[in-house]
Structures are given as C-alpha cells and as structure tokens.
Design a protein around this motif. Structure first.
Motif, PDB file in Angstrom:
ATOM      1  N   PHE A  31      -1.041   8.809   1.796  1.00 14.04           N
ATOM      2  CA  PHE A  31       0.259   8.153   1.628  1.00 14.04           C
ATOM      3  C   PHE A  31       0.125   7.202   0.445  1.00 14.04           C
ATOM      4  CE2 PHE A  31       4.213   6.922   4.012  1.00 14.04           C
ATOM      5  CZ  PHE A  31       4.671   6.011   3.094  1.00 14.04           C
ATOM      6  N   VAL A  32       0.691   7.595  -0.689  1.00 19.40           N
ATOM      7  CA  VAL A  32       0.502   6.822  -1.917  1.00 19.40           C
ATOM      8  C   VAL A  32       1.834   6.250  -2.393  1.00 19.40           C
ATOM      9  CG1 VAL A  32      -0.296   6.889  -4.308  1.00 19.40           C
ATOM     10  CG2 VAL A  32      -1.413   8.326  -2.586  1.00 19.40           C
ATOM     11  N   SER A  33       1.869   4.961  -2.621  1.00 18.29           N
ATOM     12  CA  SER A  33       3.078   4.325  -3.137  1.00 18.29           C
ATOM     13  C   SER A  33       2.936   4.030  -4.617  1.00 18.29           C
ATOM     14  CB  SER A  33       3.349   3.006  -2.409  1.00 18.29           C
ATOM     15  OG  SER A  33       3.649   3.239  -1.068  1.00 18.29           O
ATOM     16  N   ILE A  34       4.005   4.290  -5.346  1.00 11.11           N
ATOM     17  CA  ILE A  34       4.041   3.906  -6.760  1.00 11.11           C
ATOM     18  C   ILE A  34       4.989   2.720  -6.867  1.00 11.11           C
ATOM     19  CG2 ILE A  34       4.643   4.651  -9.084  1.00 11.11           C
ATOM     20  CD1 ILE A  34       4.134   7.531  -8.155  1.00 11.11           C
ATOM     21  N   ILE A  35       4.477   1.589  -7.329  1.00  9.29           N
ATOM     22  CA  ILE A  35       5.342   0.419  -7.462  1.00  9.29           C
ATOM     23  C   ILE A  35       5.409   0.004  -8.921  1.00  9.29           C
ATOM     24  CG2 ILE A  35       4.892  -0.419  -5.118  1.00  9.29           C
ATOM     25  CD1 ILE A  35       2.959  -2.458  -6.315  1.00  9.29           C
ATOM     26  N   LYS A 195       0.916  12.509  11.306  1.00 11.68           N
ATOM     27  CA  LYS A 195       0.911  13.562  12.323  1.00 11.68           C
ATOM     28  C   LYS A 195       0.960  14.959  11.725  1.00 11.68           C
ATOM     29  CE  LYS A 195       2.963  10.743  15.946  1.00 11.68           C
ATOM     30  NZ  LYS A 195       4.318  10.285  16.265  1.00 11.68           N
ATOM     31  N   MET A 196       1.734  15.138  10.661  1.00  9.38           N
ATOM     32  CA  MET A 196       1.870  16.488  10.109  1.00  9.38           C
ATOM     33  C   MET A 196       0.883  16.727   8.979  1.00  9.38           C
ATOM     34  SD  MET A 196       5.997  16.897   9.994  1.00  9.38           S
ATOM     35  CE  MET A 196       7.044  16.371  11.348  1.00  9.38           C
ATOM     36  N   GLY A 197       0.211  15.675   8.543  1.00 10.88           N
ATOM     37  CA  GLY A 197      -0.757  15.836   7.464  1.00 10.88           C
ATOM     38  C   GLY A 197      -0.132  16.131   6.118  1.00 10.88           C
ATOM     39  N   ILE A 198       1.158  15.790   5.967  1.00 11.59           N
ATOM     40  CA  ILE A 198       1.838  16.041   4.688  1.00 11.59           C
ATOM     41  C   ILE A 198       1.613  14.849   3.758  1.00 11.59           C
ATOM     42  CG2 ILE A 198       4.093  16.333   3.598  1.00 11.59           C
ATOM     43  CD1 ILE A 198       4.960  17.783   6.190  1.00 11.59           C
ATOM     44  N   THR A 199       1.198  15.157   2.546  1.00 14.06           N
ATOM     45  CA  THR A 199       0.941  14.118   1.543  1.00 14.06           C
ATOM     46  C   THR A 199       2.249  13.468   1.119  1.00 14.06           C
ATOM     47  OG1 THR A 199      -0.835  15.515   0.759  1.00 14.06           O
ATOM     48  CG2 THR A 199      -0.156  13.724  -0.694  1.00 14.06           C
ATOM     49  N   ILE A 200       2.219  12.169   0.935  1.00 11.11           N
ATOM     50  CA  ILE A 200       3.443  11.479   0.521  1.00 11.11           C
ATOM     51  C   ILE A 200       3.205  10.665  -0.732  1.00 11.11           C
ATOM     52  CG2 ILE A 200       5.126   9.720   1.178  1.00 11.11           C
ATOM     53  CD1 ILE A 200       5.428  11.080   3.693  1.00 11.11           C
ATOM     54  N   LEU A 201       4.063  10.909  -1.728  1.00 13.11           N
ATOM     55  CA  LEU A 201       4.019  10.135  -2.959  1.00 13.11           C
ATOM     56  C   LEU A 201       5.386   9.476  -3.077  1.00 13.11           C
ATOM     57  CD1 LEU A 201       2.169   9.517  -5.339  1.00 13.11           C
ATOM     58  CD2 LEU A 201       3.082  11.506  -6.504  1.00 13.11           C
ATOM     59  N   SER A 214       1.156   1.972   2.943  1.00 10.31           N
ATOM     60  CA  SER A 214       0.411   2.902   2.086  1.00 10.31           C
ATOM     61  C   SER A 214      -1.085   2.932   2.357  1.00 10.31           C
ATOM     62  CB  SER A 214       0.595   2.532   0.615  1.00 10.31           C
ATOM     63  OG  SER A 214       1.908   2.131   0.373  1.00 10.31           O
ATOM     64  N   ASP A 215      -1.681   4.103   2.072  1.00  7.97           N
ATOM     65  CA  ASP A 215      -3.130   4.213   2.000  1.00  7.97           C
ATOM     66  C   ASP A 215      -3.608   3.720   0.636  1.00  7.97           C
ATOM     67  OD1 ASP A 215      -3.132   5.467   4.473  1.00  7.97           O
ATOM     68  OD2 ASP A 215      -2.829   7.437   3.565  1.00  7.97           O
ATOM     69  N   ARG A 216      -2.742   3.934  -0.354  1.00  9.18           N
ATOM     70  CA  ARG A 216      -3.137   3.569  -1.720  1.00  9.18           C
ATOM     71  C   ARG A 216      -1.897   3.174  -2.501  1.00  9.18           C
ATOM     72  NH1 ARG A 216      -5.033   6.921  -6.142  1.00  9.18           N
ATOM     73  NH2 ARG A 216      -4.769   8.718  -4.792  1.00  9.18           N
ATOM     74  N   VAL A 225      -0.327   3.343 -15.925  1.00 10.13           N
ATOM     75  CA  VAL A 225      -0.883   2.951 -14.637  1.00 10.13           C
ATOM     76  C   VAL A 225      -1.710   1.690 -14.868  1.00 10.13           C
ATOM     77  CG1 VAL A 225      -2.479   3.558 -12.793  1.00 10.13           C
ATOM     78  CG2 VAL A 225      -0.954   5.291 -13.737  1.00 10.13           C
ATOM     79  N   VAL A 226      -1.309   0.584 -14.211  1.00  8.61           N
ATOM     80  CA  VAL A 226      -2.052  -0.663 -14.396  1.00  8.61           C
ATOM     81  C   VAL A 226      -2.809  -1.062 -13.131  1.00  8.61           C
ATOM     82  CG1 VAL A 226      -0.568  -1.555 -16.228  1.00  8.61           C
ATOM     83  CG2 VAL A 226       0.013  -2.016 -13.845  1.00  8.61           C
ATOM     84  N   TYR A 227      -2.580  -0.338 -12.047  1.00  4.93           N
ATOM     85  CA  TYR A 227      -3.363  -0.579 -10.826  1.00  4.93           C
ATOM     86  C   TYR A 227      -3.458   0.732 -10.067  1.00  4.93           C
ATOM     87  CZ  TYR A 227      -4.958  -2.380  -6.350  1.00  4.93           C
ATOM     88  OH  TYR A 227      -5.682  -2.600  -5.216  1.00  4.93           O
ATOM     89  N   ASN A 228      -4.596   1.008  -9.499  1.00  2.00           N
ATOM     90  CA  ASN A 228      -4.759   2.207  -8.693  1.00  2.00           C
ATOM     91  C   ASN A 228      -5.830   1.917  -7.657  1.00  2.00           C
ATOM     92  OD1 ASN A 228      -5.134   4.701  -7.579  1.00  2.00           O
ATOM     93  ND2 ASN A 228      -5.458   5.789  -9.524  1.00  2.00           N
ATOM     94  N   GLY A 229      -5.429   1.589  -6.434  1.00  2.07           N
ATOM     95  CA  GLY A 229      -6.436   1.240  -5.435  1.00  2.07           C
ATOM     96  C   GLY A 229      -5.826   0.908  -4.096  1.00  2.07           C
ATOM     97  N   SER A 230      -6.650   0.394  -3.221  1.00  2.00           N
ATOM     98  CA  SER A 230      -6.218   0.102  -1.857  1.00  2.00           C
ATOM     99  C   SER A 230      -5.231  -1.066  -1.846  1.00  2.00           C
ATOM    100  CB  SER A 230      -7.456  -0.241  -1.025  1.00  2.00           C
ATOM    101  OG  SER A 230      -7.120  -1.170  -0.045  1.00  2.00           O
ATOM    102  N   PRO A 231      -4.276  -1.058  -0.901  1.00  4.81           N
ATOM    103  CA  PRO A 231      -3.358  -2.194  -0.800  1.00  4.81           C
ATOM    104  C   PRO A 231      -4.089  -3.503  -0.492  1.00  4.81           C
ATOM    105  CG  PRO A 231      -2.957  -0.570   0.953  1.00  4.81           C
ATOM    106  CD  PRO A 231      -3.943   0.029   0.026  1.00  4.81           C
TER     107      PRO A 231
END
Ligand code: ADP
Ligand code: MG
Lengths: 260, 261
Positions: A31-35, A195-201, A214-216, A225-231
């Motif tokens: 589960f990846v968020s782009i902010i 639950k469904m294992g579907i990737t989310i961007l 988010s996971d990331r 991209v100025v940040y890429n990592g764990s919340p």
C-alpha cells in the motif's frame, strides 16, 4: 516486484516538465501513498503507469510487461489488470449502479460484446457480491446520480475490483469527500490491500491520512521523488521538503499525530 | 478608470446604433423600398386575409385529400430526421473533441457538416430538383441533407459538453473504442440526442411545406395547387391543418422530453 519505474519523465508542450527521472518500484500487495503539493505531478505520474498519459521518456515494467513498449492489444491486457479510481468517481451518471460496475469487465470483451453490453451471469453475480462487500446492496438498481459522493466512490471501487486487478491506481479518491465518507473509503482500500492482496498506489493530498494507512510513502515535489520510505521515518524536515511553502498547516496535523 | 470604462461603453453603443441606422437607410435607398407604403399596406393585407383567406364549407370536402398529403409530409419529415440522425451521430462522434480519433478526422467531419449546414433546405431542394425532378425523393433528400448538417452540429456540441470523465474511466479498464462510445458517450447524451431529433422533426414539417411547393410533393404541393387556382378557402384550410399538425407534434415532443429528461 510488481511495478518498476525507471527514469520516467513527462514533458507537456515545450516548457512544462511535469515529471523528471522518476525511479521507484512497488512490491506485490504493498500500500503505497504518493504525497505532494498540488501541481507536483502526482496525477500525471499515476496516469503514465497505465498510459492514460504517454510518458516522454523512461521505462515502466508492470507484472513483467514493458508498458511503454506495448502495442494496442498488449496495452489492453495491461490496463485490465490495473483498476483506476478517480477523485470525481467518473461514473456514467445516467446508468444504474450495477451497469457502472459491469463496465469494469469491458476490458475482457470483444468490441461487439462491449458495444452490446453482453455480460455473463457469473459477471453479474460477481458485481452484486462486490456491491454487498462495499455495503451498497440496497443501491444496486439505483441510477448512479442518485448516490452520495461516498457511495459513488464505492461504486468506482467495485468497478475497479471486478476487473480482477493486480493493482489499483487511486487519484485523490477522498479529495471530494467529507471526513466520514473518506474514512470508509480508506478503510475499504486498506482491507482490499490486506485481504485481497491487491497492490495499491494512491495519490493523497493529506499527509496524516497517508501516514495512517500506508506501508510506504513516496513524496513528490516539482516532478521529482524527494522521499521514498516508511511512514515512520518521515520527519518534519522531510515533509517540509515535500510540500515546500505549503507546509504551515500540515505541521499542525503532524504535531497531532506525534502527540497521539 | 471606471468612468472611462462606462464612457467607452456608451461611445461603443452609440457608434453601433449609428451604423445600424446608416445601413438601414442605405438599404432602403438601394432597394427603393417605400417605407410609408410598406406600413400602410399591412392593414390592407389583413383585411384581405379576413375576407378571403378562411376555410368555407366547400373547402372542407377537400379535407381528406389534404390529410393524406399531410401524412406524406409528416412521414417524410420523420424519415429524413431519423435517418439523418444516424449519420449525424456517426459524424458527431468522429468530429467531437472527446471522441474524435485524430485531428485530421475531426477537421474533415466538421468541415463536411458545416458545408451541409450552411446550405438551406430550400437551396437543397433546388439543387436536387435537377437530379431527381419533381418527386417525393427530392423533398426527402432536401430535408435529409438539411437535417444531417444541423444535427451533426447539435450532436457534436452535446458530446463535447459531456465531461470526458466516464470516457477516461472506461479507457482505463481497457475497453475498446466502440464499447466506450456505446456504454458511456451515447447513454450520457441520449436525452439531448432525442431532444434534438424531435426538434428536427418539428422543423422539417415546417420546412416541408416550403420544400413541397418547390418539389411538387406533400402538403406544400396541395397549398400551391389551391392557391394558384385562386381557391383561397381551401388554401387557408391547408395552412390551418399544417399549424395544427405542428402544434400537436410540438406538444407530443415536449411530452416525450419531459419523460426522458
Ligand atoms: N494536460 C496538460 N497539459 C499541460 N500541462 C499539464 C497538463 N496536465 C498537467 N499539467 C501540468 O503538469 C504539472 C503536474 O500536474 P498534475 O500531474 O496534475 O499534478 P498534481 O496531480 O500533483 O496536482 C502541473 O504543472 C500542471 O499544470
Ligand atoms: Mg492531481
């Protein structure tokens, strides 16, 4: 890796460089968020992945397929494995909820079947089942324009899920919703991922929501991209980096999070 | 600043009206139009209409014949509008910003539609008279071409106006071009499309009278026949029948519009 972007750039016209050398990859089920601030290039980035917008340069690999080098037929195969969810839901307002959900099957159909809207019995059952999961069992035959914003967005999610996607691309799915409806949508997306294992961007404007779900987190500013990592590792300074001058109000939110 | 703006606006409208008056005067002089006689002849025309142009008992005998012609006219108008709407829809889809395939196709289809739209139905009737002679076919094609041009434009605008958002959503699912048209664009525009076709049928029945005079068919032919034979009573009956028919169709289409919208 389910999705890999290498050196992806997008230039609009002569002088608007919306994306510059974007590099990142996403694992299956993540589960990846782009902010980032508005105008940072989040929507452009998401749309380059399923080629709703053509990237100017770079390489995108999704599920082993070269997205940017694919022909029309291959692109259709790629697109049907990627569900898309929009800020304004993008439903056909005059059609019923279930018809809108079934639109998610069009990528699997021949032109004739698609034109005539011929759906199999299993597809209709699947649509009903998804609507039940999303708590819309009472609106199945309503016209889409009679629903509330939150309900419309859930129809959008059902339409994406019926594609049997490997990944969902969500472009600010809660930006037009009130906090209650936003929470319902985010909880559904989180459980779809878990639950469904579907990737989310997902593109998000609100940092606190991204931190919570988010996971990331990928932070974008001016097409980079100025940040890429764990919340958990996201510091105030890095948020400042991502949001630039917009940061004032956001720090308050983050203070709340640290306090709690 | 603001005072300047208002002064400028006043000056602009003054110039506009001065020009309008000048053009009117020049036209009157060139056409040798007698303004006074133009106005004084209006009462004369009205009194003539009241003393001659009304249906009498004898003209009512012709009613079945007139209704038959009316039926022919209505059918031709409906057929022209509905067949034209199919072609117009195709051209509108290819000509619209949202659904057009590429810039070249858009230009071509829009160009053709503009050409057809800017030729009036009566002009079409004259042109087609050469190829088909005085027949129902001439009337039909004249109305068809006129309807095609108008409807293409109306449909193109209807398609352009719908937000392209659901089109985007279906593209993202991998749906094919024609599936998107039939599942998203047409359902969204259907009320406008039907509304414009109804409007076209009304318009066609109006123009059919004139076209009929030129092409010797339908209700226009009937009117022309009685009028030229100085049978004003029956000619007036024709006019009344046409007006009533248009009113009925207008009400009918308003009703349909209310139901579908
Ligand atoms: N179709 C377009 N044509 C030209 N410029 C565009 C277009 N779409 C977006 N842009 C520009 O690209 C940049 C990134 O936009 P966008 O991806 O919508 O950002 P975000 O979604 O982060 O707000 C902005 O400067 C925007 O003005
Ligand atoms: Mg955006």
């Amino acid at each position: 890796m389910l999705l890999e972007l290498r050196q992806v750039s997008k230039q609009y016209g002569m002088n608007t460089k919306a994306l510059s050398d974007i590099d990142f990859s996403v694992k299956e089920g993540e589960f990846v968020s782009i902010i980032g601030p508005s105008g940072a290039g989040k929507s452009t980035l998401l749309r380059c992945i399923n080629r709703m917008i053509e990237a100017s340069n770079g390489e995108i690999i999704f599920d082993g397929a070269n997205v940017l080098g694919s022909n029309k037929k291959e692109l259709k195969m790629i697109r049907r494995k990627i569900g898309m969810i929009f800020q304004h839901y993008n439903l056909v307002n005059r059609l019923s909820v279930i018809e809108n959900v079934l639109h998610g099957r069009l990528g699997y159909k021949s032109t004739i079947a698609g034109v005539l809207g011929l759906y199999q019995e299993e597809e209709k059952e699947q649509a009903v089942k998804l609507l039940q999961i999303l708590g819309l069992e009472d609106q199945i035959y309503k016209r889409a324009d009679q629903l509330s914003g939150g309900q419309k967005q859930r129809v959008g999610i059902a339409r994406a899920l019926i594609q049997s996607p490997k990944m969902l691309l969500c472009d600010e799915p809660i930006a037009s919703l009130d906090p209650n409806a936003s929470k319902i949508i985010m909880d559904h997306l989180r459980s779809i991922s878990t639950k469904m294992g579907i990737t989310i961007l997902i593109n998000l404007h609100q940092v606190e929501v991204a931190l919570k779900y988010s996971d990331r987190i990928i932070g974008v500013n001016q097409g980079r991209v100025v940040y890429n990592g764990s919340p958990d590792d996201l510091t105030e300074e890095q948020i400042h980096n991502i949001y630039g001058s917009e940061v004032g109000e956001l720090i308050l939110d983050l203070g709340g999070k640290h306090a709690g | 600043m603001q005072g300047d703006l208002f002064a400028k606006k006043r000056r602009d409208s003054l110039v506009f009206f001065a020009l309008l008056i000048a053009i009117t005067c020049v036209s009157i002089v060139i056409t040798k139009y007698d303004v006074e006689k133009g106005f004084t002849s209006i009462p004369k025309a009205i009194s003539w209409a009241f003393s001659n142009f009304y249906p009498n008992e004898k003209s009512l005998e012709k009613l079945p014949d007139i209704l038959l012609k009316l039926k022919e006219t209505v059918l031709i108008s409906v057929a022209a509008a509905s067949v034209a709407s199919l072609f117009a829809l195709l051209f509108a889809i290819f000509g619209s910003e949202t659904t057009g395939i590429n810039g070249f196709m858009r230009k071509i289809t829009r160009g053709i539609a503009t050409l057809f739209r800017n030729i009036d139905v009566s002009a079409w009737a004259m042109i087609l008279l050469f190829s088909f002679g005085q027949s129902a076919l001439t009337g039909y094609f004249a109305l068809f071409f006129g309807s095609f041009g108008f409807l293409t434009r109306a449909f193109t605008e209807a398609i352009d106006e719908i937000s392209s958002s659901s089109v985007e959503a279906l593209q993202a699912t991998g749906a094919s071009y024609f599936a998107i048209i039939f599942q998203s664009v047409i359902p969204t525009c259907l009320p406008q499309i039907i509304s414009w076709v109804l409007f076209m049928i009304e318009t066609n029945i109006r123009s059919a009278t004139l076209v009929g005079i030129l092409t010797g068919t339908g209700i226009g032919f009937a009117f022309n026949l009685y009028y030229k034979n100085l049978n004003y009573h029956t000619a007036s009956l024709v006019v009344i029948v046409v007006v009533v028919a248009i009113m009925i169709i207008e009400n009918l289409s308003n009703y349909i519009r209310r139901v579908i919208l």
